[in-house]
Design an enzyme around this catalytic site. Structure first.
Site, PDB file in Angstrom:
ATOM      1  N   PHE A   1      14.351  69.629 -23.170  1.00 58.85           N
ATOM      2  CA  PHE A   1      14.648  69.327 -24.742  1.00 58.85           C
ATOM      3  C   PHE A   1      13.133  69.811 -25.389  1.00 58.85           C
ATOM      4  O   PHE A   1      12.148  70.227 -24.599  1.00 58.85           O
ATOM      5  CB  PHE A   1      14.656  67.903 -24.979  1.00 58.85           C
TER       6      PHE A   1
ATOM      7  N   GLN B   1      10.162  63.934 -40.163  1.00 57.71           N
ATOM      8  CA  GLN B   1      10.281  64.989 -39.547  1.00 57.71           C
ATOM      9  C   GLN B   1      11.531  65.931 -40.052  1.00 57.71           C
ATOM     10  O   GLN B   1      12.620  65.496 -40.386  1.00 57.71           O
ATOM     11  CB  GLN B   1      10.796  64.618 -38.092  1.00 57.71           C
TER      12      GLN B   1
ATOM     13  N   HIS C   1      14.435  68.683 -38.666  1.00 55.98           N
ATOM     14  CA  HIS C   1      15.091  69.291 -37.846  1.00 55.98           C
ATOM     15  C   HIS C   1      15.406  70.621 -37.944  1.00 55.98           C
ATOM     16  O   HIS C   1      15.790  70.892 -39.029  1.00 55.98           O
ATOM     17  CB  HIS C   1      16.331  68.523 -37.600  1.00 55.98           C
TER      18      HIS C   1
ATOM     19  N   LEU D   1      23.602  67.701 -38.745  1.00 52.50           N
ATOM     20  CA  LEU D   1      22.700  68.184 -37.615  1.00 52.50           C
ATOM     21  C   LEU D   1      23.477  69.086 -36.416  1.00 52.50           C
ATOM     22  O   LEU D   1      24.773  68.692 -36.217  1.00 52.50           O
ATOM     23  CB  LEU D   1      22.420  66.841 -36.933  1.00 52.50           C
TER      24      LEU D   1
ATOM     25  N   GLU E   1      19.645  69.500 -30.973  1.00 56.38           N
ATOM     26  CA  GLU E   1      18.681  70.201 -30.248  1.00 56.38           C
ATOM     27  C   GLU E   1      19.047  70.697 -28.850  1.00 56.38           C
ATOM     28  O   GLU E   1      18.653  71.503 -28.041  1.00 56.38           O
ATOM     29  CB  GLU E   1      17.337  69.520 -30.108  1.00 56.38           C
TER      30      GLU E   1
ATOM     31  N   ARG F   1       9.603  70.305 -32.782  1.00 55.32           N
ATOM     32  CA  ARG F   1      10.452  70.373 -33.832  1.00 55.32           C
ATOM     33  C   ARG F   1       9.859  70.960 -35.016  1.00 55.32           C
ATOM     34  O   ARG F   1      10.360  71.795 -35.848  1.00 55.32           O
ATOM     35  CB  ARG F   1      11.067  69.475 -34.115  1.00 55.32           C
TER      36      ARG F   1
ATOM     37  N   HIS G   1      15.342  64.696 -40.864  1.00 52.34           N
ATOM     38  CA  HIS G   1      15.912  64.166 -39.671  1.00 52.34           C
ATOM     39  C   HIS G   1      15.328  62.931 -39.446  1.00 52.34           C
ATOM     40  O   HIS G   1      16.187  62.025 -38.826  1.00 52.34           O
ATOM     41  CB  HIS G   1      15.721  65.067 -38.738  1.00 52.34           C
TER      42      HIS G   1
ATOM     43  N   ARG H   1       7.649  63.627 -33.739  1.00 57.32           N
ATOM     44  CA  ARG H   1       8.543  62.871 -32.681  1.00 57.32           C
ATOM     45  C   ARG H   1       8.993  63.916 -31.765  1.00 57.32           C
ATOM     46  O   ARG H   1       9.619  64.924 -32.000  1.00 57.32           O
ATOM     47  CB  ARG H   1       9.757  62.260 -33.329  1.00 57.32           C
TER      48      ARG H   1
END
Lengths: 571, 250, 247
Positions: free
Chosen positions: A122, A235, A237, A251, A254, A285, A350, A385
């Protein structure tokens, strides 16, 4: 006039039934105390179901070199050194335990060939670390916890919208809410209150967040007198859907990039090689989101204002097996077969890194008796994050908040408040039911548009000031907002109530963003493009007589031995 | 496409005893789903319209309704797939609260009754499970609890029986087919859950938005397991002998 | 933005189809059975079978002897259960709510009372498996009835297909699927244990997925082949030899 309401007595009141709220309720129940969980929507529908990628836990099943120290280092580096080191430590150390616990509750993770929990790569994680269930990890978590809630006989009230946290003598001691499906008011008398209401993604127009994430917990806690922190850190995304308009912002996990998806601009160039030659698509991100944003801004985007995400090289079987819900999502919403065609993506709001300031070990906020856990709490994620850490966060700190609240409640006597407090609150809500009120949805639309336009992924002083101006106008308009109908399942009324919380959240976000004159993590200021050593600080927000009061507080320094786990900060 | 003629079922129990369909005109936007149209009515025409929705991504299962008489998720039904005469009604199997919102709380008490996941005691942690063994239970765990299968099930809808309903059969099957679970819920489903009331007419499987093979993989499997334990004398003898053996081993 | 109240009943939203839903939904199978049966009866009366070895009963055929077992197997089969519950008993006749015949308070016991017998489907399956070798025996006879020669006539070809369909139908049965592996939760517990049953189960599941289709095809071919044989028995020259060679 006396209003009618139901009184419910309990030891601990949990507001929110997402992963954190459920895990906290289980912890309180395990401690042997009485717990009541309330939620704005139905049980098991919370925003946690939208989590797709997985839980970050340093099990080292796939990459044996992985351990909590590496995870800790990743959190601190990704949080750009303004995370709370203690929370990072707790999260990195306890996450594996929570994963195993979840498994013992009945969750079934994907496995490695030798039968251990499979972990996937990730963004910005050093090693492959995300324990996952295809791309519906959140669903698995919430259904597993729901099962526990039901079988442990946790009392819950769904479709209960909490409008106020009751405070007496500087202690949180209950809450007042309206049960939407019956229209009845409830007063919950509790020794302590856990807020686990999730984030405020809905204050933006283009967001991956569900309807519920309107920052209710922030508003409740702020009004009650708790301190909020890091609110400017929102954040984005990098990959949200772009087309058709109805699903804009939805979304795209990821995991698509984790499984090998690459980003291309309209010229067919894999531009992440330019922005981040080493980590490429799997960088943090904020980096990828800014890269996407820049490509689109500089005219190398698609006709719908996105860039391409391509996973076709992996083959149809692999994609359908590993990313089933992504396949379905594109097939049914956009009519795009992702095994053959490229996806169009653009950044979307996000997560909210900031929130209620809490003590790392117990989740106790600055207000006595008020606890917080999950997205609504702050500290772990700092300025940005890591993917998968939110699920670790809700389980680790949900449990800790539950235990903390249980411990606290054992030593507290019942606090009764005057019925006048409840009556006043009910009267306030009744004030929203009127004929000539302004349509709350119209105001919400103006607010979210302003936030998306002016306090977006890249910010400047002028833009933020524009947003603040609009927020101030809306605060005036808010006094005249109202809805027709009754208390029973009235979305207009709900919109009015939510708008109040959204205004608090947006004001905190924009004014904190204005204050932080540097670019750090998710917060990017065009007029201050560099990271500033003097801003190794958190902005704390408190309710004062004159309105919001902002304090700049230095970050708590981590002990010497922990410093070696993370790279030293560079400027 | 031009405007959509959207008929929405409106029912306010505080004011009336029967519901009615009210027609609205909603402008069509490319790629629109039914939920967009209903939300348009709520935001621009009548804010008191009661609907349930959360994620708008077919992941939470809140926005269940009967669209053109077919139980579907509002967020997953594209307008261009059903034409521009659309009717939206609440789920008929559950008591109506207001407009499109129904009371589905009966499901929580059923879920409470189903015995929870019970792992083999004393297993060494971390547990090891072969990757392929996960697959069967995983199919059932896709369930988002939209309760459309419950809605379309004629047993729940038309008859007052003790039948739990497809969703709960899937729930029980997801735990029964968990590789490390030790309970067998099929006998419970036959006695308490009324699995015998299911007559395999497969409407639940048709409407499932997650495409779970509810009947084939969950209900029939549970029926066969119940037959092993309750109806088939040969299987009963074998099973009993097996369990006796296991007891000796323990 | 026109807003007007329409009827309280939910009607007229979907155009009523020209052909009844029963025929257009996936359950046209039921009606095709009815049609096949009618054709069969008509043809039976049309072509009388001559007296063979002193037996004149027009219905006489070894099939009659096993018919109750075969019928039992099919009547308790999950695929047929769906069909007759939908179309004979209308429980329910369709999934969409507007075309569904809703008789509130209609008595319904599902498979709890008499139909509980359907749980004994597996015993019929055992007999069906026992009957299967006879199909292969018939096939063998049909191919080799001329001593020392292999003879493929049209009838034999039909028999091959029929045998194939019936075999697939029998082994795609839900009970067989259950028995081969459906009753096992964990094939590899402990994790390193090798298991062939998973592969077996997965393959059976794959054909079981089309069980309803096989149920229909095999029954239809059953009908057709029986009619064909009867036709041959009645002396019609419909059985050309396609291939013939010496071993």
């Amino acid at each position: 006039m006396e209003e009618t309401f139901k009184t419910i007595k309990t030891d601990v009141l949990v507001i929110g039934a997402g992963g954190a709220g459920m895990r906290a309720s289980i912890a309180v129940k395990e401690a042997g105390l009485d717990v009541v969980m309330v939620t704005k929507s139905l049980l098991g529908k919370a925003h946690t179901v939208m989590a797709e990628g997985g839980i970050a836990a340093a099990l080292g099943n796939v990459d044996p070199q992985d351990n909590w120290k590496v995870h800790y280092g990743d959190i601190i580096e990704e949080g750009v050194y303004i995370s709370n080191w203690k929370m990072a430590e707790i999260c990195a150390k306890e996450a594996p335990e929570r994963v195993f616990e979840l498994e013992s509750y009945g969750a079934l993770f994907d496995r490695t060939p030798d039968g251990r929990i499979l972990q996937r790569a990730f963004g910005a994680h050093t090693y492959r670390r995300l324990c996952h269930v295809g791309d519906r990890t959140g669903l698995e978590i919430i259904k597993t916890l729901e099962d526990q809630i039901l079988h442990r006989d946790v009392k819950f009230y769904d479709e209960m919208y909490i409008t106020k946290i009751v405070v007496k003598n500087g202690k949180a001691c209950g809450a007042i809410g309206i049960k939407m499906n019956t229209g009845e008011f409830h007063y919950f008398q509790a020794k302590s209150v856990i807020v686990a209401t999730g984030g405020c993604g809905r204050v933006y127009k283009v967001t991956s967040n569900s309807w519920e994430s309107t920052g209710d917990g922030l508003g409740l806690a702020y009004e009650a007198g708790a301190v909020l922190k890091d609110m400017e850190m929102i954040q984005f995304h990098p990959t949200g859907m772009v087309y058709p308009p109805g699903v804009k912002g939805l979304l795209i996990t990821e995991a698509v990039r984790g499984e090998g998806g690459i980003l291309l601009n309209s010229k067919g160039e894999r531009y992440m090689l330019r922005y981040s030659p080493q980590k490429k698509e799997l960088d943090a991100r904020d980096v990828v989101a800014r890269a996407n944003y820049r490509e689109i801004q500089e005219g190398r985007g698609t006709e719908h204002g996105g860039v391409y995400l391509d996973i076709t090289s992996k083959g149809a079987d692999y994609i359908k097996h590993k990313l089933p819900s992504m396949y379905m999502q594109f097939m049914e919403f956009a009519g795009v077969d992702i095994t053959k065609e490229k996806m169009e993506v653009a950044p979307t709001v996000h997560y909210q890194m900031g929130g209620i300031r809490v003590e790392p070990e117990t989740g106790h906020s600055s207000l006595e008796g008020l606890f917080a856990a999950g997205e609504v709490a702050s500290g772990l994620h700092g300025a940005n994050r890591l993917g998968g850490n939110s699920l670790a966060d809700i389980l680790v700190f949900g449990r800790r908040a539950g235990i903390g609240a249980a411990e606290y409640s054992k030593n507290v006597k019942d606090i009764e408040v005057d019925t006048k407090v409840v009556n006043d609150e009910i009267k306030r809500i009744k004030g929203f039911l009127r004929k000539d009120g302004k349509n709350p949805y119209e105001l919400i639309d103006r607010l979210t548009t302003a936030m998306s336009d002016h306090v977006g992924i890249v910010r400047t002083k002028e833009e933020i000031e524009k947003a603040i101006k609009i927020i101030n106008e809306l605060k005036e308009d808010y006094k005249n907002v109202g809805s027709l109908g009754s208390f029973k399942y009235n979305h207009g009324l709900l919109g009015c109530l939510e708008l109040g919380n959204m205004l608090i959240a947006t004001e905190a976000i924009s004014r904190a963003a204005l204050m932080r004159e540097e670019s750090r993590g998710a917060h990017t200021r065009v007029d201050f493009p560099k990271k500033d050593k003097n801003w190794l600080k958190n902005i704390e927000i408190k309710k004062a007589n004159s309105g919001m009061q902002f304090d700049v507080v230095p970050v708590e320094e981590m002990p010497e031995e922990y410093k070696q786990y993370a790279k030293p900060e560079e400027y | 496409m031009t405007d959509i003629n959207l008929k929405i079922y409106r029912f306010n129990p505080e004011e009336e005893s029967v519901g009615k369909f009210v027609e609205y005109k909603v402008p069509y936007v490319d790629g629109m789903v039914v939920l967009d149209a209903v939300r348009y009515v709520q935001e621009k025409i009548d804010p008191t319209l009661a609907i349930r929705w959360n994620c708008k991504a077919a992941k939470c299962g809140s926005c269940s309704a009967e669209i053109n008489n077919r139980p579907s998720l509002m967020c997953k039904t594209r307008v261009d797939s059903i034409g521009n005469n659309i009717s939206v009604a609440p789920m008929g199997a559950y008591p109506n609260i207001k407009d499109l919102v129904t009371d589905i709380s009966a499901n929580w008490s059923i879920l409470k009754k189903i015995p929870p996941f019970t792992p083999k005691p004393g297993m060494e942690k971390p547990w090891r499970i072969h990757p392929a063994d996960v697959e069967r239970s995983k199919e059932f765990k896709k369930c988002i609890e939209c309760f459309l299968c419950q809605d379309v099930c004629h047993v729940i809808r038309e008859h007052n029986t003790k039948y739990f309903g497809p969703r709960h059969m899937v729930k029980a099957a997801s735990m029964d087919m968990h590789p490390l679970d030790v309970l067998d819920r099929s006998e419970f489903l036959d006695d308490e859950g009324g699995i015998g009331f299911c007559n395999i007419t497969k409407c639940c499987q048709d409407v499932c938005p997650e495409h779970i093979h509810i009947t084939d993989n969950a209900i029939i499997q549970e029926k066969e397991r119940a037959a092993d334990l309750k109806y088939d004398p040969i299987a009963m003898i074998i099973k009993r002998r097996k369990s006796r053996k296991e007891k000796v081993v323990k | 933005m026109v807003e007007n109240v329409t009827s309280t009943k939910n009607t007229g939203e979907t155009r009523k189809p020209l052909i009844p839903v029963e025929l257009t939904e996936a359950n046209w199978r039921f009606w095709s059975f009815v049609l096949l049966a009618l054709i069969a009866i008509y043809l039976m009366t049309e072509f009388q079978v001559p007296v063979v070895q002193g037996l004149t009963d027009p219905f006489y055929s070894p099939t009659i002897l096993v018919l109750p077992l075969v019928a039992g197997f099919r009547a308790t089969c999950y695929a047929y259960r769906k069909d007759y519950h939908r179309h004979l008993f209308n429980h329910p006749n369709a999934c969409n709510t507007d075309v569904r015949k809703e008789f509130k308070g209609r008595k319904y016991t599902g498979e709890t009372r008499l139909f509980r017998l359907e749980n004994y489907h597996r015993y019929f399956w055992y007999t069906a498996v026992a009957i299967l070798p006879f199909f292969y025996y018939d096939l063998y006879i049909a191919l080799t009835y001329q001593a020392g020669q292999f003879t493929l006539s049209l009838g034999a070809l039909l028999l091959i297909l029929n045998t194939l369909w019936v075999t697939i139908y029998t082994f795609s049965c839900h009970y067989f699927r259950h028995a081969t592996g459906g009753n096992i939760d964990c094939y590899s517990c402990p994790v390193n244990k090798k298991s062939v049953r998973r592969g077996f189960f997965n393959r059976i599941s794959a054909i079981n997925h089309h069980h309803e289709m096989f149920a229909w095809i095999s029954l239809a071919s059953f009908f057709l082949v029986d009619l064909f044989i009867r036709g041959v028995g009645a002396g019609l020259s419909i059985n050309p030899i396609l291939l013939n060679f010496k071993w």
